[in-house]
Design a protein around this motif. Structure first.
Motif, PDB file in Angstrom:
ATOM      1  N   GLU A  51       0.864  -1.187   0.000  1.00  0.00           N
ATOM      2  CA  GLU A  51       0.000   0.000   0.000  1.00  0.00           C
ATOM      3  C   GLU A  51       0.897   1.232   0.000  1.00  0.00           C
ATOM      4  OE1 GLU A  51      -3.929   1.490   2.329  1.00  0.00           O
ATOM      5  OE2 GLU A  51      -2.239   0.986   3.616  1.00  0.00           O
ATOM      6  N   THR A  52       0.534   2.191  -0.845  1.00  0.00           N
ATOM      7  CA  THR A  52       1.286   3.446  -0.923  1.00  0.00           C
ATOM      8  C   THR A  52       0.699   4.458   0.060  1.00  0.00           C
ATOM      9  OG1 THR A  52       1.727   3.023  -3.248  1.00  0.00           O
ATOM     10  CG2 THR A  52       1.956   5.305  -2.505  1.00  0.00           C
ATOM     11  N   VAL A  53       1.580   5.146   0.782  1.00  0.00           N
ATOM     12  CA  VAL A  53       1.136   6.153   1.759  1.00  0.00           C
ATOM     13  C   VAL A  53       1.843   7.465   1.447  1.00  0.00           C
ATOM     14  CG1 VAL A  53       1.125   6.803   4.203  1.00  0.00           C
ATOM     15  CG2 VAL A  53       0.756   4.406   3.543  1.00  0.00           C
ATOM     16  N   ILE A  54       1.053   8.530   1.310  1.00  0.00           N
ATOM     17  CA  ILE A  54       1.621   9.830   0.915  1.00  0.00           C
ATOM     18  C   ILE A  54       1.101  10.935   1.835  1.00  0.00           C
ATOM     19  CG2 ILE A  54       1.661  11.585  -0.938  1.00  0.00           C
ATOM     20  CD1 ILE A  54       1.336   9.180  -2.928  1.00  0.00           C
ATOM     21  N   GLY A  55       1.983  11.844   2.210  1.00  0.00           N
ATOM     22  CA  GLY A  55       1.585  13.067   2.923  1.00  0.00           C
ATOM     23  C   GLY A  55       2.244  14.248   2.225  1.00  0.00           C
ATOM     24  N   LEU A  56       1.504  15.359   2.090  1.00  0.00           N
ATOM     25  CA  LEU A  56       2.047  16.498   1.347  1.00  0.00           C
ATOM     26  C   LEU A  56       2.240  17.727   2.231  1.00  0.00           C
ATOM     27  CD1 LEU A  56      -0.082  16.349  -1.946  1.00  0.00           C
ATOM     28  CD2 LEU A  56       2.160  15.336  -1.514  1.00  0.00           C
ATOM     29  N   GLU A  57       3.288  18.471   1.931  1.00  0.00           N
ATOM     30  CA  GLU A  57       3.547  19.742   2.593  1.00  0.00           C
ATOM     31  C   GLU A  57       3.497  20.824   1.516  1.00  0.00           C
ATOM     32  OE1 GLU A  57       6.825  18.876   5.886  1.00  0.00           O
ATOM     33  OE2 GLU A  57       7.232  17.787   4.038  1.00  0.00           O
ATOM     34  N   VAL A  58       2.517  21.707   1.623  1.00  0.00           N
ATOM     35  CA  VAL A  58       2.351  22.764   0.620  1.00  0.00           C
ATOM     36  C   VAL A  58       2.727  24.107   1.225  1.00  0.00           C
ATOM     37  CG1 VAL A  58       0.599  24.071  -0.664  1.00  0.00           C
ATOM     38  CG2 VAL A  58       0.620  21.576  -0.776  1.00  0.00           C
ATOM     39  N   HIS A  59       3.524  24.867   0.492  1.00  0.00           N
ATOM     40  CA  HIS A  59       3.838  26.238   0.894  1.00  0.00           C
ATOM     41  C   HIS A  59       3.058  27.200   0.028  1.00  0.00           C
ATOM     42  CE1 HIS A  59       7.405  24.508   2.912  1.00  0.00           C
ATOM     43  NE2 HIS A  59       7.229  25.538   3.730  1.00  0.00           N
ATOM     44  N   LEU A  60       2.363  28.116   0.684  1.00  0.00           N
ATOM     45  CA  LEU A  60       1.539  29.099  -0.017  1.00  0.00           C
ATOM     46  C   LEU A  60       2.052  30.495   0.323  1.00  0.00           C
ATOM     47  CD1 LEU A  60      -1.212  29.688  -1.541  1.00  0.00           C
ATOM     48  CD2 LEU A  60      -2.199  29.958   0.738  1.00  0.00           C
ATOM     49  N   GLN A  61       2.371  31.281  -0.707  1.00  0.00           N
ATOM     50  CA  GLN A  61       2.767  32.680  -0.478  1.00  0.00           C
ATOM     51  C   GLN A  61       1.525  33.551  -0.450  1.00  0.00           C
ATOM     52  OE1 GLN A  61       5.292  33.963  -3.678  1.00  0.00           O
ATOM     53  NE2 GLN A  61       7.171  33.373  -2.629  1.00  0.00           N
ATOM     54  N   PHE A  62       1.404  34.385   0.562  1.00  0.00           N
ATOM     55  CA  PHE A  62       0.287  35.324   0.590  1.00  0.00           C
ATOM     56  C   PHE A  62       0.626  36.551  -0.256  1.00  0.00           C
ATOM     57  CE2 PHE A  62      -0.705  33.418   4.918  1.00  0.00           C
ATOM     58  CZ  PHE A  62      -1.751  32.652   4.428  1.00  0.00           C
ATOM     59  N   SER A  63      -0.378  37.052  -0.988  1.00  0.00           N
ATOM     60  CA  SER A  63      -0.104  38.244  -1.803  1.00  0.00           C
ATOM     61  C   SER A  63      -0.481  39.510  -1.035  1.00  0.00           C
ATOM     62  CB  SER A  63      -0.805  38.160  -3.151  1.00  0.00           C
ATOM     63  OG  SER A  63      -2.070  37.563  -3.011  1.00  0.00           O
ATOM     64  N   THR A  64       0.112  39.676   0.137  1.00  0.00           N
ATOM     65  CA  THR A  64      -0.080  40.919   0.894  1.00  0.00           C
ATOM     66  C   THR A  64       0.711  42.022   0.192  1.00  0.00           C
ATOM     67  OG1 THR A  64       1.765  40.168   2.246  1.00  0.00           O
ATOM     68  CG2 THR A  64      -0.431  39.871   3.159  1.00  0.00           C
ATOM     69  N   ARG A  65       0.379  43.278   0.487  1.00  0.00           N
ATOM     70  CA  ARG A  65       1.073  44.395  -0.151  1.00  0.00           C
ATOM     71  C   ARG A  65       2.535  44.440   0.303  1.00  0.00           C
ATOM     72  NH1 ARG A  65       1.860  49.452   1.150  1.00  0.00           N
ATOM     73  NH2 ARG A  65       0.643  49.261   3.052  1.00  0.00           N
ATOM     74  N   THR A  66       2.744  44.217   1.598  1.00  0.00           N
ATOM     75  CA  THR A  66       4.110  44.273   2.136  1.00  0.00           C
ATOM     76  C   THR A  66       4.506  42.929   2.733  1.00  0.00           C
ATOM     77  OG1 THR A  66       3.259  45.100   4.237  1.00  0.00           O
ATOM     78  CG2 THR A  66       3.978  46.754   2.636  1.00  0.00           C
ATOM     79  N   LYS A  67       5.784  42.805   3.076  1.00  0.00           N
ATOM     80  CA  LYS A  67       6.312  41.547   3.623  1.00  0.00           C
ATOM     81  C   LYS A  67       5.795  41.278   5.037  1.00  0.00           C
ATOM     82  CE  LYS A  67      10.538  41.572   0.831  1.00  0.00           C
ATOM     83  NZ  LYS A  67      12.032  41.472   0.878  1.00  0.00           N
ATOM     84  N   ILE A  68       6.169  40.118   5.580  1.00  0.00           N
ATOM     85  CA  ILE A  68       5.549  39.701   6.848  1.00  0.00           C
ATOM     86  C   ILE A  68       6.088  40.450   8.074  1.00  0.00           C
ATOM     87  CG2 ILE A  68       7.056  37.657   7.060  1.00  0.00           C
ATOM     88  CD1 ILE A  68       4.657  36.232   8.421  1.00  0.00           C
ATOM     89  N   PHE A  69       7.374  40.833   8.066  1.00  0.00           N
ATOM     90  CA  PHE A  69       7.930  41.478   9.263  1.00  0.00           C
ATOM     91  C   PHE A  69       8.555  42.851   8.996  1.00  0.00           C
ATOM     92  CE2 PHE A  69       8.396  36.846  10.454  1.00  0.00           C
ATOM     93  CZ  PHE A  69       7.326  36.846  11.341  1.00  0.00           C
ATOM     94  N   CYS A  70       8.371  43.385   7.769  1.00  0.00           N
ATOM     95  CA  CYS A  70       8.901  44.721   7.478  1.00  0.00           C
ATOM     96  C   CYS A  70       7.993  45.378   6.441  1.00  0.00           C
ATOM     97  CB  CYS A  70      10.345  44.638   6.950  1.00  0.00           C
ATOM     98  SG  CYS A  70      10.480  43.782   5.370  1.00  0.00           S
ATOM     99  N   GLY A  71       8.285  46.622   6.086  1.00  0.00           N
ATOM    100  CA  GLY A  71       7.399  47.361   5.178  1.00  0.00           C
ATOM    101  C   GLY A  71       7.772  47.248   3.716  1.00  0.00           C
ATOM    102  N   CYS A  72       8.736  46.379   3.386  1.00  0.00           N
ATOM    103  CA  CYS A  72       9.142  46.229   1.983  1.00  0.00           C
ATOM    104  C   CYS A  72       7.993  45.703   1.141  1.00  0.00           C
ATOM    105  CB  CYS A  72      10.304  45.246   1.870  1.00  0.00           C
ATOM    106  SG  CYS A  72      11.832  45.887   2.526  1.00  0.00           S
ATOM    107  N   GLU A  73       7.992  46.117  -0.125  1.00  0.00           N
ATOM    108  CA  GLU A  73       6.961  45.653  -1.043  1.00  0.00           C
ATOM    109  C   GLU A  73       7.091  44.141  -1.251  1.00  0.00           C
ATOM    110  OE1 GLU A  73       5.394  46.547  -5.590  1.00  0.00           O
ATOM    111  OE2 GLU A  73       7.188  47.548  -4.842  1.00  0.00           O
ATOM    112  N   ASN A  74       5.956  43.450  -1.214  1.00  0.00           N
ATOM    113  CA  ASN A  74       5.929  42.016  -1.481  1.00  0.00           C
ATOM    114  C   ASN A  74       5.517  41.840  -2.945  1.00  0.00           C
ATOM    115  OD1 ASN A  74       5.492  39.236  -1.457  1.00  0.00           O
ATOM    116  ND2 ASN A  74       3.471  39.418  -0.490  1.00  0.00           N
ATOM    117  N   ALA A  75       6.515  41.787  -3.837  1.00  0.00           N
ATOM    118  CA  ALA A  75       6.200  41.763  -5.267  1.00  0.00           C
ATOM    119  C   ALA A  75       7.095  40.762  -5.976  1.00  0.00           C
ATOM    120  CB  ALA A  75       6.415  43.147  -5.865  1.00  0.00           C
TER     121      ALA A  75
END
Ligand code: ADP
Ligand code: ZN
Ligand code: MG
Length: 484
Positions: free
Chosen positions: A10-34
């Motif tokens: 039997e095959t067993v699979i688990g996935l880890e997905v990374h999702l980038q949020f399209s916020t205007r700025t970055k997560i810990f500073c005011g730099c543009e998230n582009a």
């Protein structure tokens, strides 16, 4: 000794997905998230990890994370705490990544998917927030690697499933359903090509009937869902061959090579990192009020499965039509707008799934990016249905409406002279002339050669310069030939 086949495992699979949020700025500073900016132009001392700088949490990134956790049916931790995940790599200037360790923002959720048409619940183990690292660009010509720190500090959510998936196809189906659910939330563009959505896959095999998990390998470096499926298929076969011949699987991370369509060892467990997680001292834990979580819950859109069911119930759409229409939230909204203005719902659905979707695909855009108004679309479909416009002319007008929102169907019909002639007297005289000119054919038909009727209709259409309503012309000619 009996020979083992793939059915014995039997095959067993688990996935880890990374999702980038399209916020205007970055997560810990005011730099543009582009995405796609000149390298190292969206950076500051905070995201470059210079000594003495302090992170400040972006409220909008937190809201997106709570929204995503809720959409995935997770329990939300109102206690918000960050931890440092320590490792060294050139794309991580601080020497650690700010992540969440023991209090992920969401846990114990699920996503319902369809597997061969049957519903299956895939459990979500956890979903936590973290910051993205920079991007290494390997410059073969110069023989060196370059670092672009624009991506450093982009808000990410890591979504980890329980090992509930049982085949590469199921993994593919889960990813497709997850992407659609995430697109509905409008927190990310979910574009794998831009790296907004990335997936690592874990896979192991075990003997059929066994309940303990087998030793897994982790697969990285797949840049499409198709590649995820292909890498899992390769790895499923590789592990089967090892196990079926009495070998053991080494726990390791393997990289997918798209050109060779194969996975190769990247690092084994012995080389695995000890991340030395500890609480991030520069971000004080805090509590999100229940009322705030409930406020965000109210912003959740109807999910795609629910919408699919409702479109069938409310508008009598087939499962097939509804499934296609809900693939794009804005297209579904557009359909509902149209359906409210028209009694011809099935025709509207056909025109959306057919000509409209084709034009959108050709333009690689969504209906929300264009100026097409639902009322005009409805009018267009009805004109074609009534025979005022030919199918072909209708498609031409659709293209103009997509390009120019100031135009109306009526204007366009008038200007182009595309209107079909439905004037009975005019069509009758055209038909009569045609029959007179081809008296020999009429005789053949009266002698039983009914196949020649089509020829006469074609001639009459030609005489009307292609503008005659073909259905009316056909009716008139048939009446003249057989009822007179
Ligand atoms: P790691 O410590 O290597 O990160 P985790 O326990 O955090 O592993 O699990 C990571 C992912 O791997 C999860 O999606 C999980 O469901 C999956 N997973 C864990 N063990 C197995 C296994 N034996 N076979 C397949 N997938 C697994
Ligand atoms: Zn910055
Ligand atoms: Mg893990």
């Amino acid at each position: 000794m009996s020979i083992l086949t793939q059915k014995d495992f039997e095959t067993v699979i688990g996935l880890e997905v990374h999702l980038q949020f399209s916020t205007r700025t970055k997560i810990f500073c005011g730099c543009e998230n582009a995405f796609g900016k000149e390298p190292n132009t969206c950076v500051c001392p905070v995201c470059l990890g210079l000594p003495g700088t302090l992170p400040v949490l972006n409220k909008s990134a937190l809201d997106s994370a709570i929204k995503t956790a809720l959409a995935l049916n997770c329990t939300v931790n109102s206690y918000i705490k960050f931890d440092r995940k320590n490792y060294y790599y050139p794309d991580l200037p601080k020497g650690y990544q700010i992540s969440q360790f023991d209090f992920p923002i969401g846990h114990d959720g699920y996503l319902d998917i369809l597997v061969n048409g049957n519903p299956k619940r895939i459990r979500i183990h956890r979903a936590h927030i973290e910051e993205d690292a920079g991007k290494l660009i390997h410059d073969n010509a110069e023989g060196c690697s370059l670092v672009d720190y624009n991506r450093t500090g982009t808000p990410l959510m890591e979504i980890v499933t329980e090992p509930d998936l049982r085949s590469p196809q199921e993994a593919y189906d889960y990813l497709t359903a997850l992407k659609l659910a995430l697109q509905y939330l409008d927190v990310s563009d979910c574009d794998m090509e831009k790296g907004s959505l990335r997936c690592d896959a874990n896979i192991s095999l075990r003997r059929a009937g066994e309940t303990r998990l087998g030793t897994k390998t982790e697969l990285k470096n797949m840049n499409s869902f198709k590649a995820v499926k292909a890498a899992l298929e390769f790895e499923e076969m590789r592990q089967f061959r090892v196990l079926a011949t009495g070998g053991t699987i080494v726990q390791e991370t393997r990289l997918w090579n798209e050109d060779k369509q194969a996975t190769f060892t990247m690092r084994t467990k012995e080389e695995a990192h000890d991340y030395r997680y500890f609480p991030e001292p520069d971000l004080v834990p805090f509590i999100v009020e229940d009322a705030e979580i409930e406020r965000i819950r109210l912003t959740l859109p109807e999910n795609p499965q629910a919408k699919c069911q409702r479109l069938q119930k409310d508008y009598g759409l087939s499962d097939y039509d509804a499934t296609i229409i809900v693939q794009d939230r804005h297209l579904a909204d557009f359909f509902e707008h149209c359906a409210k203005h028209s009694g011809k719902i099935k025709k509207i659905a056909n025109w959306i799934i057919g000509p409209l979707l084709k034009e959108l695909k050709d333009r690689r855009c969504s209906v929300k990016d264009l100026s097409l108004k639902p009322e005009q679309f409805v009018l267009l479909v009805e004109k074609v249905e009534n025979g005022d416009l030919s199918n072909l002319a209708g498609k031409d007008i659709l293209i103009t409406l997509l390009e120019d929102g100031s135009k109306t169907v009526e204007d366009l019909i008038e200007k182009s002279g595309l209107s079909q002639v439905s004037d009975d007297a005019l069509l009758e005289s055209i038909a009569d002339e045609t029959l007179k000119e081809h008296a020999d054919v009429v005789t053949q038909i009266k002698n039983g050669n009914h196949g020649a009727v089509g020829f006469l209709i074609g001639q009459a259409m030609k005489k009307s310069q292609g503008k005659g309503n073909p259905k009316k012309i056909k009716d008139i000619i048939q009446r003249r030939l057989f009822n007179a």
